[in-house]
Enzyme design. Structure first.
Site, short mmCIF file in Angstrom:
data_model
loop_
_atom_site.label_atom_id
_atom_site.label_comp_id
_atom_site.label_asym_id
_atom_site.label_seq_id
_atom_site.Cartn_x
_atom_site.Cartn_y
_atom_site.Cartn_z
N CYS A 3 0.84 -1.20 0.00
CA CYS A 3 0.00 0.00 0.00
C CYS A 3 0.87 1.26 0.00
CB CYS A 3 -0.91 -0.01 1.21
SG CYS A 3 -0.03 0.15 2.77
N ALA A 7 3.20 1.68 2.82
CA ALA A 7 4.41 0.86 2.66
C ALA A 7 5.41 1.55 1.75
CB ALA A 7 4.06 -0.51 2.10
N ARG A 55 13.19 -5.33 6.07
CA ARG A 55 13.76 -4.86 4.82
C ARG A 55 15.27 -4.95 4.77
NH1 ARG A 55 13.46 0.39 2.40
NH2 ARG A 55 13.51 0.11 0.16
N HIS A 89 5.63 6.29 -2.81
CA HIS A 89 6.93 6.86 -3.18
C HIS A 89 6.75 8.32 -3.59
CE1 HIS A 89 7.71 2.54 -4.75
NE2 HIS A 89 7.96 2.60 -3.46
S1 SF4 Z 1 -0.99 -1.64 6.03
FE1 SF4 Z 1 -2.00 -0.02 7.21
S2 SF4 Z 1 -1.85 1.79 5.89
FE2 SF4 Z 1 -1.47 -0.01 4.57
S3 SF4 Z 1 -3.49 -0.53 3.69
FE3 SF4 Z 1 -3.20 -1.75 5.58
S4 SF4 Z 1 -4.21 -0.51 7.19
FE4 SF4 Z 1 -3.85 0.85 5.45
#
Ligand code: SF4
Lengths: 74, 494
Positions: B62, B65, B96, B195
């Site tokens: 996402c 991330a 990572r 990014h």
């Molecule tokens: S990891 Fe966290 S920020 Fe990313 S989609 Fe899931 S809930 Fe949303």
């Protein structure tokens, strides 16, 4: 009216970049491209055409300008 | 297995697409392609950076991330708050392998997880007060931090907290940069937007305010910055030494083992060097426009590409650097030739399929080729058109390209193409290993690395050999299912 980032590549040709569309393309021709007038229709190597409001001097590349899309080239 | 022809590869794609319902088939068909080197533009053959289909198993992450995990978290002297519930940060923590020098918890904070740990009441009443309190606590507990970033998780956007206001206030109070990033996970189609958002936040909250800072900095004509190297397993270090050996001065690393002052100094460099184009091209283009800094992409995987890149970089400097580049290439020649002499005979002709993030699917091809291996299929999780433009020429003709591949497609392609090695992420690793395919985790280098530079190439070659020629792959089939035992059984029962 996409915002276009323009720069010159090492060969001195104009490179077109539109972030939103990941479009990175070399310009084939620029309608007005002299020291006292720049802009007009710009034809890209993928066949699409854009229009820049002509200005009285060469912009200082790299620069971001607004353009009007005339022809998608498809 | 012999290489497929164009028709065979096309037929394979059609066969795999067959199981989808019509709508999904139509959509997925646009993301699968047979490589054609004669094409100049990838949009003629492949579509990318689109929302994944509901119902398929995508490998993407996402926006949070992309911003926190990729771009920001390796900046070691800043504290990055995962703002929202605890899970997003905690489950992403430490995976990572972005190496750094420093004392964790004192002047470096990469391996730690800071979160605002949202509870129900924070969602109902808003979390701005909590965020402000956290910043004060951070200042008290970790006074050597150089700044704070706020990485928004999904709920922050949903409840409409004003993190910018909190950041501005905290910035005044503690006198250090506080960077709010609106990288809620639901934004965009993949980590790629993260990014971009991270790049924009660097522009607005780091570079712009720092314009009058560091006036005592003394530049040289050889100052460069490494951008888009996250120092996975030490990658940026094994790259940096080559650049320094050829006479350049690396004044900033983005962001692996990087620091805030390094980022603030970057507008003073003479040239920006881009490794991962996808994750930093936005800020690089901004620096080009605003500060007139040119940039160049380079590739430090495998000796062929390293030499090409060193020469291309040197060509932008004077003769001293050009000689420096030749000197570096010559210096490591014996070393990398020995690596190739040792491993090439063991790897020659072996085939590889890749599916990684936004750069390695094309950048590692040269390193495999140096070892005599062939990449027969490649694809990206979150690439855009411009990445595929750069991929077409690197890949062989009639090889397979798959964008945002689904779990099902990847498995089917692998079954049909029978590669000798697969390189992808941890979610794919165990599936393919259980199917009996040698596998390397190509995001974090499978707990190995570095792979960049000449030193990295030696490790890369060893790892590929170690994985591919591991005797365990011969033991995958149960003894009574091997051909030999069936034959003897048949013979015995006769
Ligand atoms: S990891 Fe966290 S920020 Fe990313 S989609 Fe899931 S809930 Fe949303």
């Amino acid at each position: 009216m996409p915002r276009v980032m323009l720069k010159k590549n090492p060969e001195g040709k104009l490179v077109f970049y539109i972030a939103k569309k990941d479009l990175e393309e070399v310009a084939e021709s620029v309608e007005f491209d002299s020291s006292d007038k720049w802009g007009g229709e710009v034809l890209l190597s993928d066949g699409s055409k854009y229009y820049f409001e002509p200005m009285d001097e060469q912009p200082d590349f790299p620069v971001t300008l607004r353009a009007i899309r005339l022809d998608s080239g498809d | 297995m012999a290489a497929l022809t164009r028709e065979e590869t096309e037929a394979l794609i059609q066969e795999v697409l067959e199981v989808y319902p019509e709508q999904a088939r139509k959509d997925r068909a646009k993301h699968l392609a047979v490589n054609d080197q004669s094409l100049e533009k990838s949009n003629k053959c492949i579509t990318s950076n689109r929302k994944s289909q509901p119902g398929v198993m995508t490998i993407r992450g996402c926006a949070y991330a992309g911003s926190f995990g990729v771009v920001w978290s390796p900046v070691k002297d800043m504290i990055h708050i995962s703002h929202g519930p605890v899970g997003c940060g905690q489950y992403a923590r430490g995976g990572r392998r972005s190496y750094y020098i420093g004392i964790t918890g004192v002047n470096a904070f990469v391996g730690m997880d800071f979160t605002s740990d949202f509870q129900e009441k924070d969602i109902v009443f808003g979390g701005d007060k909590k965020l402000a309190k956290i910043m004060n606590e951070i200042e008290e507990l970790f006074p050597l931090n150089k700044g704070i970033t706020v990485q928004s998780e999904c709920p922050i956007g949903l409840i409409g907290d004003d993190i910018e206001a909190v950041a501005k206030k905290a910035n005044k109070e503690i006198g250090k940069p506080v960077v709010p990033v609106r990288c809620e996970g639901f934004r965009g189609v993949s980590q790629s937007l993260g990014h971009h958002l991270a790049n924009d936040s660097i522009r607005d909250w780091v570079l712009d305010p720092a314009e009058n800072k560091h006036n005592d900095f003394v530049g040289t004509p050889y100052d460069v910055a490494i951008l888009g190297d996250y120092n996975i397993g030490g990658d940026a270090w094994s790259s940096r030494i080559l650049l320094e050996e050829m006479g350049l001065r690396v004044i900033a690393q983005w962001s692996g083992d990087g620091t805030l002052p390094e980022m603030e100094l970057t507008p003073k460099v003479k040239l920006n060097l881009l490794h991962c184009y996808r994750s930093v091209n936005y800020i690089t283009r901004h620096m080009e426009e605003k500060y007139g800094i040119p940039w160049i992409e380079y590739n430090f995987f495998g000796p062929t590409k390293i030499a090409e890149s060193l020469r291309a970089i040197a060509a932008l400097f004077d003769d001293k650097i050009k000689e420096g580049a030749e000197r570096v290439i010559a210096r490591y020649k014996a070393e990398y030739e020995a690596v190739i002499a040792k491993y090439r005979p063991r790897l020659e002709g072996k085939t590889v399929m890749l599916f990684v993030g936004g750069l390695r699917p094309r950048h590692t091809i040269g390193a495999y080729e140096d070892l005599g291996m062939k990449v027969i299929g490649t694809g990206y999780e979150f690439a855009h058109n411009d990445d595929y433009d750069r991929t077409i020429k690197e890949m062989g003709n009639a090889t397979l390209l798959y964008d945002d591949v689904t779990g099902y497609e990847f498995e089917e392609f692998v079954k049909k193409l029978q590669p000798d090695l697969i390189g992808s992420g941890v979610k794919e690793k165990y599936i393919f290993q259980k199917m009996g395919f040698p596998f390397r985790q190509m995001h974090s280098w499978d707990y190995s690395g570095p792979y960049h530079g000449y030193d990295g190439f030696a490790i890369f070659a060893r790892d590929m050999d170690m994985t591919l020629n591991n005797p365990c792959w011969k033991q995958i089939k149960a003894p009574w299912k091997t051909e030999e035992s069936t034959n003897t059984e048949v013979a015995a029962s006769a």
